[in-house]
Design a protein around this motif. Structure first.
Motif, short mmCIF file in Angstrom:
data_model
loop_
_atom_site.label_atom_id
_atom_site.label_comp_id
_atom_site.label_asym_id
_atom_site.label_seq_id
_atom_site.Cartn_x
_atom_site.Cartn_y
_atom_site.Cartn_z
N SER A 72 42.16 31.77 41.75
CA SER A 72 42.53 32.68 40.67
C SER A 72 41.30 33.38 40.09
O SER A 72 40.16 32.92 40.25
CB SER A 72 43.24 31.91 39.55
N ASP A 73 41.54 34.49 39.41
CA ASP A 73 40.49 35.13 38.61
C ASP A 73 40.36 34.38 37.29
O ASP A 73 41.37 34.09 36.64
CB ASP A 73 40.85 36.59 38.33
N VAL A 74 39.15 34.07 36.91
CA VAL A 74 38.93 33.26 35.71
C VAL A 74 37.84 33.89 34.85
O VAL A 74 36.82 34.36 35.36
CB VAL A 74 38.49 31.83 36.10
N THR A 75 38.08 33.93 33.55
CA THR A 75 37.05 34.31 32.58
C THR A 75 36.61 33.06 31.84
O THR A 75 37.45 32.34 31.29
CB THR A 75 37.58 35.34 31.58
N ASP A 77 34.56 31.92 28.68
CA ASP A 77 34.08 32.51 27.42
C ASP A 77 33.28 31.45 26.65
O ASP A 77 33.83 30.57 26.00
CB ASP A 77 35.28 32.97 26.60
N ILE A 85 39.89 31.23 30.77
CA ILE A 85 41.12 32.01 30.80
C ILE A 85 41.44 32.34 32.25
O ILE A 85 40.64 32.98 32.95
CB ILE A 85 40.99 33.32 29.99
N VAL A 86 42.61 31.86 32.71
CA VAL A 86 43.06 32.17 34.07
C VAL A 86 43.94 33.41 34.01
O VAL A 86 44.96 33.43 33.32
CB VAL A 86 43.84 30.98 34.67
N HIS A 87 43.55 34.45 34.73
CA HIS A 87 44.23 35.74 34.62
C HIS A 87 45.42 35.87 35.55
O HIS A 87 46.33 36.63 35.29
CB HIS A 87 43.24 36.87 34.90
N ASN A 88 45.39 35.20 36.67
CA ASN A 88 46.49 35.33 37.62
C ASN A 88 46.62 34.03 38.40
O ASN A 88 45.73 33.20 38.40
CB ASN A 88 46.26 36.50 38.58
N GLN A 89 47.73 33.90 39.06
CA GLN A 89 47.96 32.69 39.85
C GLN A 89 48.20 33.09 41.30
O GLN A 89 49.19 33.72 41.63
CB GLN A 89 49.16 31.90 39.34
#
Length: 258
Positions: A72-75, A77, A85-89
């Motif tokens: 997944s894409d992860v931010t 912070d 923060i996981v943006h997509n699965q």
């Protein structure tokens, strides 16, 4: 049905890589061969797995415990207390039980130890180091049709070397590709078992391919599903390189998913 995968062996014949990781974690492309096997089953709608761990099992645990983040894409912070923060699965809808079945346990012993996760229901089982384009639905259909306790997938392995077509004068007429073996069929994994199979396994030292399967055969309770398509184990570095070449060429026969 739940899918049990044997992933606890030492992998001594491919020690070039298995000294660092368990054999099922050796990568084909960018993913472990274990992932490829799971994708085969998942294509047919089987998404609940029980993985029997042993040698360097923590490597497999680490992989799946972080799998969701890997895919997944992860931010991250750090300004708000190290929040993620996981943006997509992109991960598959898998439910995976990672079962510690012992460093020295044999194949049957590992299966016996995960009975508590399977319960009194039929289950699928295979080895964590071989891929195939076997049709799992047809395999299960065959198993249900005969009413026996166990089904294994049987294959005819390809000969290791090509051969020459010679004339009576010993002239080389042609080169032949690698051909099937001597006509013998071997155990290719991809089993379907009824829960009664557990009764044929004594303890952690029981080798599945010895007493349990031999006894089932003697009782007429073991059937063979003949698979004439692709099947390839990863026993040696030669095998690993062959699978890698197929994957990179986008001609991997076991890649039945999109």
């Amino acid at each position: 049905m739940k899918v049990v995968i044997l992933a606890g062996g030492f992998g001594t014949r491919i020690s070039e890589e298995s000294h660092l990781k368990p054999k099922p974690m050796i990568e084909i492309g960018d993913s472990p061969i274990l992932w490829h096997i799971m994708k085969i089953y998942s294509f047919y709608g089987f998404n609940e797995f029980i993985i029997c761990l042993g040698y360097k099992g923590y490597k497999i645990k680490d992989y799946f415990l972080n799998y969701y983040l890997y895919k997944s894409d992860v931010t991250v912070d750090f300004t708000h207390g190290n929040q993620s923060i996981v943006h997509n699965q992109n991960a598959e809808p898998w439910k995976i039980t990672l079962a510690e079945t012992g460093l020295e346990s044999m194949t049957g012993g590992r299966v016996k130890q995960v009975q508590k996760f399977i319960g009194n229901e039929p289950f699928l089982l295979t080895y964590g180091d071989g891929v195939s384009d076997v049709n799992i639905n047809e395999l299960i259909k065959f198993h249900k049709s005969h009413g026996k306790l166990a089904t294994l997938t049987t294959i005819q392995p390809t000969g290791r070397f090509g051969s020459l077509d010679l004339s009576e004068k010993q002239e080389v007429l042609a080169f032949k590709e690698k051909i099937k073996g001597d006509g013998g069929w071997i155990n290719g994994g991809f089993f379907v078992f009824e829960p009664e199979v557990f009764d044929f396994i004594d303890n952690e030292k029981t080798v599945l391919e010895k007493e349990p399967l031999e006894r089932l055969a003697e009782l007429g309770q073991l059937m063979a599903y003949k698979h004439t398509g692709f099947w390839q184990p990863m026993d040696t570095i030669r095998d690993k390189n062959y699978l890698e070449e197929l994957w990179k060429s986008e001609k991997a026969p076991w890649k039945i998913w999109s």
